[in-house]
Design an enzyme around this catalytic site. Structure first.
Site, PDB file in Angstrom:
ATOM      1  N   GLN A   1      -0.242   1.791 -24.278  1.00  0.00           N
ATOM      2  CA  GLN A   1      -0.184   0.820 -23.298  1.00  0.00           C
ATOM      3  C   GLN A   1      -1.193  -0.383 -23.740  1.00  0.00           C
ATOM      4  O   GLN A   1      -1.295  -1.274 -23.107  1.00  0.00           O
ATOM      5  CB  GLN A   1      -0.827   1.123 -22.056  1.00  0.00           C
ATOM      6  CG  GLN A   1      -2.167   2.076 -22.273  1.00  0.00           C
ATOM      7  CD  GLN A   1      -2.233   3.295 -22.689  1.00  0.00           C
ATOM      8  OE1 GLN A   1      -1.253   3.780 -23.269  1.00  0.00           O
ATOM      9  NE2 GLN A   1      -3.319   4.033 -22.247  1.00  0.00           N
ATOM     10  N   GLN A   2      -1.788  -0.322 -25.202  1.00  0.00           N
ATOM     11  CA  GLN A   2      -2.760  -1.321 -25.451  1.00  0.00           C
ATOM     12  C   GLN A   2      -1.741  -2.469 -26.291  1.00  0.00           C
ATOM     13  O   GLN A   2      -2.393  -3.250 -26.618  1.00  0.00           O
ATOM     14  CB  GLN A   2      -3.788  -0.708 -26.540  1.00  0.00           C
ATOM     15  CG  GLN A   2      -4.911  -0.072 -25.557  1.00  0.00           C
ATOM     16  CD  GLN A   2      -5.592  -1.092 -24.664  1.00  0.00           C
ATOM     17  OE1 GLN A   2      -5.089  -1.179 -23.839  1.00  0.00           O
ATOM     18  NE2 GLN A   2      -6.883  -1.195 -25.266  1.00  0.00           N
TER      19      GLN A   2
ATOM     20  N   GLY B   1      -7.027  10.906 -21.292  1.00  0.00           N
ATOM     21  CA  GLY B   1      -7.422  10.053 -22.475  1.00  0.00           C
ATOM     22  C   GLY B   1      -6.503  10.272 -23.453  1.00  0.00           C
ATOM     23  O   GLY B   1      -6.340  11.680 -23.756  1.00  0.00           O
TER      24      GLY B   1
ATOM     25  N   GLY C   1      15.690  12.302 -26.151  1.00  0.00           N
ATOM     26  CA  GLY C   1      15.310  12.767 -27.517  1.00  0.00           C
ATOM     27  C   GLY C   1      14.472  11.498 -27.995  1.00  0.00           C
ATOM     28  O   GLY C   1      14.079  10.685 -27.462  1.00  0.00           O
TER      29      GLY C   1
ATOM     30  N   SER D   1       0.713  -0.978  -0.067  1.00  0.00           N
ATOM     31  CA  SER D   1      -0.019   0.112  -0.047  1.00  0.00           C
ATOM     32  C   SER D   1       0.828   1.326  -0.023  1.00  0.00           C
ATOM     33  O   SER D   1       1.774   1.146   0.910  1.00  0.00           O
ATOM     34  CB  SER D   1      -0.826   0.027   1.313  1.00  0.00           C
ATOM     35  OG  SER D   1      -1.681   1.060   1.241  1.00  0.00           O
TER      36      SER D   1
ATOM     37  N   ASN E   1       7.151   4.696 -27.804  1.00  0.00           N
ATOM     38  CA  ASN E   1       8.355   4.858 -27.051  1.00  0.00           C
ATOM     39  C   ASN E   1       9.408   4.005 -26.860  1.00  0.00           C
ATOM     40  O   ASN E   1       9.332   2.664 -27.444  1.00  0.00           O
ATOM     41  CB  ASN E   1       7.856   5.383 -25.566  1.00  0.00           C
ATOM     42  CG  ASN E   1       7.419   4.236 -24.886  1.00  0.00           C
ATOM     43  OD1 ASN E   1       7.379   2.879 -25.035  1.00  0.00           O
ATOM     44  ND2 ASN E   1       6.306   4.555 -23.820  1.00  0.00           N
TER      45      ASN E   1
ATOM     46  N   ASP F   1       1.448  12.006 -25.522  1.00  0.00           N
ATOM     47  CA  ASP F   1       0.279  12.386 -26.255  1.00  0.00           C
ATOM     48  C   ASP F   1       0.671  13.886 -26.961  1.00  0.00           C
ATOM     49  O   ASP F   1       0.427  14.099 -28.213  1.00  0.00           O
ATOM     50  CB  ASP F   1      -1.172  12.622 -25.490  1.00  0.00           C
ATOM     51  CG  ASP F   1      -1.271  11.266 -25.165  1.00  0.00           C
ATOM     52  OD1 ASP F   1      -1.200  10.445 -25.787  1.00  0.00           O
ATOM     53  OD2 ASP F   1      -1.863  11.011 -23.891  1.00  0.00           O
TER      54      ASP F   1
END
Length: 311
Positions: free
Chosen positions: A170-171, A50, A226, A38, A193, A253
């Protein structure tokens, strides 16, 4: 000339929490098979986010013409009002009344590492939103969204003859190797990335050079190191723009918005990459994915300061 960009991707609410320590001090490498931890997060804030919302926000700020193709839920009113206030087209946002907006719960540590939990909500119905209804466009981007929607949008954009950027984000792990290869075959550009390109090459069995050879350009971002643009058999190195690092959420994004603007305005790869790099730097100096505010002229001034010429 039509300079509209179709922005296919998620529209989400980000709930961002800050952990003041380091995840590495709590997560033990030899005990990851039985994690029960935690993290105390003294600060929490709610942000609009999003991928499609973030990309559209940055592209509009640059003076571009984004048209979002996404899905929202019954709690959509505040976000829709914001987009309309910003002058971003919302006609092609599908509203699912029996679902909630996608929501991302982000916990960041003192080293800017992140642990995220994502509830897809209405985003899961992206395949019900017909990209053809958005009308003609110069360019499109398929950013992280419901995986069925991403697959359908790729096929539809290719059928319509609209060039597009494939941005799996991430998909990426959601797709089979065959589906990823199909995306690459259909796409005009691929952007990832540094972590995602390793995963993409591992899953497809294609080398970086083989992926680059199948598209007009492969763009790889590497944070403070970069970015790289592989096109026509050459590699173009794009320097990072120095910035005070405050919050990395949405930087990718912002970078992609710079790509879209450069491509739809024929700026050339050197300038397009540098503009994308600048947008990422402007974002990272602010908390939240959509709280940095600049005019087109201010962005052009910052670009000239960074690179010595105006785009």
């Amino acid at each position: 000339m039509n300079q509209t960009s179709l922005i296919c991707g998620s529209l989400a609410i980000d709930i961002i929490m800050q952990y003041e320590g380091r995840f590495g001090d709590t997560l033990l490498a030899d005990q990851l098979h039985k994690v029960n931890v935690s993290f105390l997060v003294p600060t929490m804030r709610t942000e609009f986010g999003g991928c499609s919302g973030n990309i559209a926000y940055n592209l509009k700020m640059l003076g571009g013409d984004p048209r979002i193709v996404g899905v929202m839920g019954q709690d959509c009113a505040p976000y829709l009002e914001r987009l309309q206030h910003l002058g971003i087209a919302t006609q092609n946002i599908l509203i699912k009344k029996d679902a909630y907006n996608a929501q991302c719960f982000v916990t960041a540590d003192s080293d800017n590492n992140q642990i995220n939990a994502f509830h897809p909500g209405a985003m899961s119905f992206a395949h019900e939103n017909e990209v053809e209804a958005a009308g003609p466009a110069r360019l499109a981007i398929i950013s992280p969204d419901g995986h069925l929607g991403m697959l359908k949008h790729a096929e539809d954009l290719a059928r319509l003859g609209i060039p597009f950027v494939f941005d799996p984000g991430q998909q990426l792990p959601m797709f089979t190797p065959e589906q990823l290869v199909r995306f690459i075959e259909l796409a005009t550009y691929v952007t990832t990335n540094d972590y995602e390109i390793e995963l993409l090459t591992a899953r497809t069995g294609l080398s970086l050079d083989e992926i680059a050879a199948r598209v007009e350009a492969l763009i790889i971002t590497r944070g403070e190191k970069g970015s790289e643009i592989y096109t026509e058999g050459q590699r173009i190195d794009i320097p990072a723009v120095e910035a005070a690092v405050l919050d990395p959420t949405g930087c990718g994004d912002a970078y992609r918005a710079g790509l879209l603007y450069g491509l739809t305005h024929d700026l050339g790869w050197e300038t397009t990459g540098r503009l994308a790099s600048l947008l990422g730097a402007l974002k990272i100096a602010h908390k939240g994915a959509q709280n940095h505010v600049y005019t087109k002229e201010q962005i052009a001034d910052r670009f000239e300061q960074a690179f010595g010429y105006r785009y």
